[in-house]
Enzyme design. Structure first.
Site, mmCIF file in Angstrom:
data_model
loop_
_atom_site.group_PDB
_atom_site.id
_atom_site.type_symbol
_atom_site.label_atom_id
_atom_site.label_comp_id
_atom_site.label_asym_id
_atom_site.label_seq_id
_atom_site.Cartn_x
_atom_site.Cartn_y
_atom_site.Cartn_z
ATOM 1 N N GLY A 9 0.869 -1.186 0.000
ATOM 2 C CA GLY A 9 0.000 0.000 0.000
ATOM 3 C C GLY A 9 0.897 1.224 0.000
ATOM 4 N N ARG A 10 0.392 2.309 0.530
ATOM 5 C CA ARG A 10 1.183 3.559 0.514
ATOM 6 C C ARG A 10 2.520 3.397 1.219
ATOM 7 N NH1 ARG A 10 -3.664 4.647 2.274
ATOM 8 N NH2 ARG A 10 -5.141 5.747 0.955
ATOM 9 N N ILE A 11 2.484 2.856 2.445
ATOM 10 C CA ILE A 11 3.721 2.800 3.240
ATOM 11 C C ILE A 11 4.680 1.756 2.672
ATOM 12 C CG2 ILE A 11 4.704 2.418 5.538
ATOM 13 C CD1 ILE A 11 1.975 3.408 6.702
ATOM 14 N N THR A 48 6.436 -2.522 11.327
ATOM 15 C CA THR A 48 5.974 -1.192 11.745
ATOM 16 C C THR A 48 4.462 -1.078 11.499
ATOM 17 O OG1 THR A 48 6.511 -0.306 9.553
ATOM 18 C CG2 THR A 48 8.157 0.013 11.281
ATOM 19 N N ARG A 64 1.212 -3.648 12.503
ATOM 20 C CA ARG A 64 0.479 -3.947 13.731
ATOM 21 C C ARG A 64 1.045 -5.236 14.322
ATOM 22 N NH1 ARG A 64 -0.885 0.534 13.687
ATOM 23 N NH2 ARG A 64 -2.966 1.467 13.751
ATOM 24 N N GLU A 117 0.084 -4.439 23.104
ATOM 25 C CA GLU A 117 0.620 -3.152 23.571
ATOM 26 C C GLU A 117 -0.192 -2.625 24.738
ATOM 27 O OE1 GLU A 117 1.041 -0.402 20.268
ATOM 28 O OE2 GLU A 117 1.930 -1.981 19.056
ATOM 29 N N HIS A 171 6.115 2.156 19.354
ATOM 30 C CA HIS A 171 5.065 2.518 18.376
ATOM 31 C C HIS A 171 5.185 3.998 17.971
ATOM 32 C CE1 HIS A 171 0.817 1.239 16.862
ATOM 33 N NE2 HIS A 171 1.386 2.097 16.028
HETATM 34 C C1 GLV Z 1 -0.154 4.133 13.607
HETATM 35 O O1 GLV Z 1 0.107 3.012 13.958
HETATM 36 C C2 GLV Z 1 -1.221 4.467 12.721
HETATM 37 O O2 GLV Z 1 -2.011 3.575 12.357
HETATM 38 O O3 GLV Z 1 -1.338 5.646 12.350
#
Ligand code: GLV
Ligand code: GLV
Length: 323
Positions: free
Chosen positions: A153-155, A233, A235, A264, A282
């Site tokens: 996706g974007r990230i 990074t 979930r 968490e 996080h």
């Molecule tokens: C951070 O974990 C977000 O979903 O923005």
């Protein structure tokens, strides 16, 4: 209009909200309990919440006036979207503004794990450095290694594009073809199993859904290279944390870099005893610039939804067709 904010966010967002609405902010410097959230939304038209606030069926159905929930995060697995949609309540997230920032944290973790940055820092502070040594703190190269992206996706796409200075073959898994990565990086779409067996650095960028829960478990970790690095990074629950601990203890992989955890803020002690894992609290989107942009975007979504418009980042636009 009346809005409840579950935790103070950067001022830019609050200023925008105050211009349009009467806002009530959690006065404490801590997360609210479910009961406090229920009390907070009484009589409110809008809710601004965090990814740490479970916005479940009870919360969503508690206040008949509630029209809009704006999550101060890109991930929205903390919200029961089905119930919100059924109730005709709009939900928004914050895509786009945190893409590069989160991809940069993922790369920070890659470097930190590959070159043992945290271990090296602790080593020096503990007074252990006696000078250059041929075998001191050997890590892993990054350049020319094969990069694996789970979810583009974007990230995931931004993370992959940032590899360009390192001449890395790129493999990815996704439901659809990623034209950008195929064109710009000659990236290859593969199965997860193919990636696990061949990639040197694997980074997780899918959202958490029932389908991605424990996507990486014991079998997957066992099929990775002994020299491989795993980064998460996205979930926590996407990786089976207990299986990861066993993998790191037994050196099935070289190391892991984590920004997210299964439960968490609880993190198993066994994980924290391991030198081959780098942990972050996080902070994927945690820069001054990005948190401020997220605040403005969240506020704009919230006001627009309450006013009856389609918020720019609505995750359940079905509300408009169903109601
Ligand atoms: C951070 O974990 C977000 O979903 O923005
Ligand atoms: C390292 O410092 C080197 O000069 O090889």
């Amino acid at each position: 209009m009346k809005i409840f904010v579950t935790r103070a966010i950067p001022e830019a967002g609050l200023t925008y909200l105050r211009k349009h609405a009467d806002i009530t902010i959690n006065p404490h410097d801590r997360m609210l309990t479910k009961q406090e959230i229920l009390n907070g939304i009484r009589g409110k038209d809008g809710l601004l919440c965090l990814l740490t606030d479970p916005i479940d069926h009870d919360v969503i159905t508690a206040e008949p006036k509630l029209k809009m929930i704006a999550n101060y995060a890109v991930g929205y697995d903390n919200i029961d979207i089905k119930t919100a949609t059924k109730q005709g309540i709009l939900v928004s997230n914050t895509p786009g503004v945190l893409t590069d920032t989160t991809a940069e944290l993922a790369w920070s973790l890659v470097f930190a794990v590959a070159r043992r940055i945290v271990e090296g820092d602790q080593f020096i502070r503990q007074g252990k450095f006696r000078g250059w040594e041929p075998l001191l703190m050997l890590g892993r190269d990054i350049a020319n290694k094969t990069l694996g992206i789970i979810g583009t996706g974007r990230i995931g796409t931004a993370f992959a594009l940032k590899s360009q200075g390192f001449n890395m073959p790129v493999l990815y898994t996704d439901i659809t073809t990623n034209e950008v990565l195929e064109k710009q990086l000659h990236a290859k779409k593969v199965t997860l199993n193919q990636m696990l067996k061949t990639a040197d650095i694997i980074s997780v960028h899918v959202s958490l859904t029932p389908q991605t829960h424990h996507l990486i478990g014991k079998d997957q970790l066992q099929s990775m290279k002994e020299t491989a690095i795993l980064i998460n990074t996205a979930r926590g629950p996407i990786i089976d944390e207990n299986a990861l601990i066993i993998a790191l203890q037994n050196h099935w992989i070289f190391g892991a870099g984590l920004d997210v955890y299964e439960h968490e803020p609880d993190i198993p002690k066994e994980l924290l005893r391991l030198p081959n894992v780098v942990v972050q609290p996080h902070t994927g989107s945690a820069t001054y610039e990005t948190r401020s942009n997220m605040a403005i975007l969240t506020a704009k979504n919230l006001i627009s939804g309450i006013q009856g418009h389609r918020p720019p980042n609505c995750v359940n636009p079905e509300v408009f067709t169903n109601h």
